[in-house]
Design an enzyme around this catalytic site. Structure first.
Site, PDB file in Angstrom:
ATOM      1  CD  GLN A  98      -2.946   1.346   2.138  1.00 21.23           C
ATOM      2  OE1 GLN A  98      -2.496   1.498   3.275  1.00 21.23           O
ATOM      3  NE2 GLN A  98      -4.231   1.395   1.859  1.00 21.23           N
ATOM      4  CE1 TYR A 184      -3.476   9.497   7.121  1.00 18.54           C
ATOM      5  CE2 TYR A 184      -4.649   7.623   6.225  1.00 18.54           C
ATOM      6  CZ  TYR A 184      -4.118   8.297   7.312  1.00 18.54           C
ATOM      7  OH  TYR A 184      -4.227   7.765   8.572  1.00 18.54           O
ATOM      8  NE  ARG A 232      -8.575  -0.058   2.029  1.00 20.02           N
ATOM      9  CZ  ARG A 232      -8.789  -0.315   3.315  1.00 20.02           C
ATOM     10  NH1 ARG A 232      -8.272   0.459   4.249  1.00 20.02           N
ATOM     11  NH2 ARG A 232      -9.491  -1.342   3.686  1.00 20.02           N
ATOM     12  N   GLY A 328      -9.881  -6.487   8.303  1.00 18.28           N
ATOM     13  CA  GLY A 328      -8.819  -5.798   9.001  1.00 18.28           C
ATOM     14  C   GLY A 328      -8.619  -6.381  10.386  1.00 18.28           C
TER      15      GLY A 328
END
Ligand SMILES: Cc1cc2nc3c(=O)[nH]c(=O)nc-3n(C[C@H](O)[C@H](O)[C@H](O)COP(=O)(O)O)c2cc1C
Length: 374
Positions: A98, A184, A232, A328
């Protein structure tokens, strides 16, 4: 015939033995910002996942938003990740890296020479970062006020992503996932309430707001090829003090239209409605968008994360809503999650107190239910 999590899946040529994805999870244990022996053990233990997505790996010093996160921009980091991917591959696993740029979700103590982090904007998020406190010890501090990237600097950030993708390739990853979710740098461009630019990367039009993301997508595709690139996203998310954006639908529909022509390996949607104490509205909207994207992008797999369960995932897969389901928190405490699902063995509950930091504890010390050699 009913389809389920245990069916194999062809991810643009990469054969997954099942449809269980280990979701990306920052574990903040890389004291030198380089994967080490513990990192290798942690991922090797989880190699039976159909696909592992690594924890967020900063693409540069500037992209770093948390302490102790292993990056993908130095020789040592590439060598460290190589050991991780070798261990996963030797157990017949598959792993994407990622790629992460935290943008304004950072702190001067994480930046070179304590300079301000960069973003689409000069507005602070008001959120907390995990960085060095004034006394020099690690802890939660207010994220620093960012500096807006100048127009002619954006290309440099795009090329940092491309370089990190090439590094991921060198480190033996099967592909990369761009972290365009939850607050982000990409979201800081995509969200119309945050992005207050007047140039071609903002400027009030949706084409401008999605431009940075598409430039990175294209630069990374050029290095790795579209079948090895995923992205994502988390439409409607307000995680990390991101403001709700009335233009979400417009933004992500436009993005989906553009991504459809790129034929990426997958789009990974993170449903954060669980965080928002949602009454169902957010989730309904997200599912609507998901259906739209799936119809637009027949060649691209859809992955969904956020509160997935065995039964819930099977229903969504069989209903044709998603192709792959990402887990997760269950993966923190169940390294053999696929086997447990398959055999009906009980799941060990996760322990949020050990999610970040903590060395071995809560990281590599969860035994497998069946194969005790894991
Ligand atoms: C400890 C922890 C760290 C996480 N770090 C990341 C990360 O680095 N990148 C990311 O995209 N999501 C991250 N997430 C979000 C997860 O990938 C996942 O989407 C989320 O936990 C919801 O799935 P779950 O309900 O199965 O836990 C993190 C979640 C947890 C619990």
């Amino acid at each position: 015939m009913k389809q389920n999590l245990f069916d194999p899946f062809d991810l643009r040529g990469l054969k997954l033995p099942n449809r269980v994805v280990m979701a990306p999870m920052t574990r903040a244990r890389a004291l030198e910002e380089t994967p080490d022996d513990l990192t290798v053990r942690y991922y090797a233990q989880r190699a039976s996942a159909g696909l592992i997505v690594s924890e967020g790996a900063p693409i540069s010093r500037e992209g770093t938003g948390y302490l102790f996160t292993p990056g993908l921009y130095t020789r040592e980091q590439i060598a460290g990740w190589r050991r991780v991917t070798d261990a996963v591959r030797s157990r017949d696993g598959r792993i994407f890296a990622q790629l992460w740029h935290a943008g304004r979700a950072s702190h001067v103590s994480l930046q070179a020479d304590r300079i301000a982090p960069v973003s689409s904007t000069a507005k602070a998020s008001g959120d907390m970062a995990f960085a060095y406190q004034p006394d020099g010890t690690p802890g939660r501090v207010l994220a620093s006020t960012p500096r807006a990237l100048r127009t002619n600097e954006v290309a440099r950030v795009v090329s940092d992503f491309a370089a990190a993708a090439a590094n991921a390739d060198q480190a033996g990853f099967h592909g990369v996932e761009l972290h365009a979710a939850t607050q982000y740098l990409f979201e800081q461009f995509l969200n119309s309430e945050v992005n207050d630019r007047s140039d071609q990367y903002g400027g009030g039009s949706v084409a401008d707001r999605i431009r940075f993301t598409l430039e990175v997508v294209d630069a990374v595709i050029e290095r790795l090829g579209a079948p090895r690139v995923g992205i994502r996203i988390s439409p409607y998310s307000t995680v990390g003090s991101m403001p709700a954006d009335a233009k979400t639908e417009e933004t992500y529909r436009a993005l989906a239209g553009e991504l459809a022509t790129r034929e990426l390996a997958y789009v990974h949607v993170h449903d954060t409605s669980g965080f928002a104490d949602d009454d169902g509205t957010l989730q309904r909207r997200l599912r609507g968008l998901l259906r739209h994207m799936r119809a637009q992008m027949p060649g691209t797999a859809v992955v969904l994360a956020g509160g997935m369960t065995l039964d819930g995932a099977n229903e969504l897969i069989d209903g044709g809503v998603i192709d792959l389901a990402a887990f997760g928190q269950p993966y923190t405490s169940n390294p053999d999650l696929v086997e447990r699902f398959r055999t009906g063995a009980p799941l060990t509950p996760p322990n949020p107190a050990t999610y970040f930091e903590g060395g071995v504890t809560g990281y590599v010390d969860y035994p497998a239910a069946i194969d005790s050699t894991a």
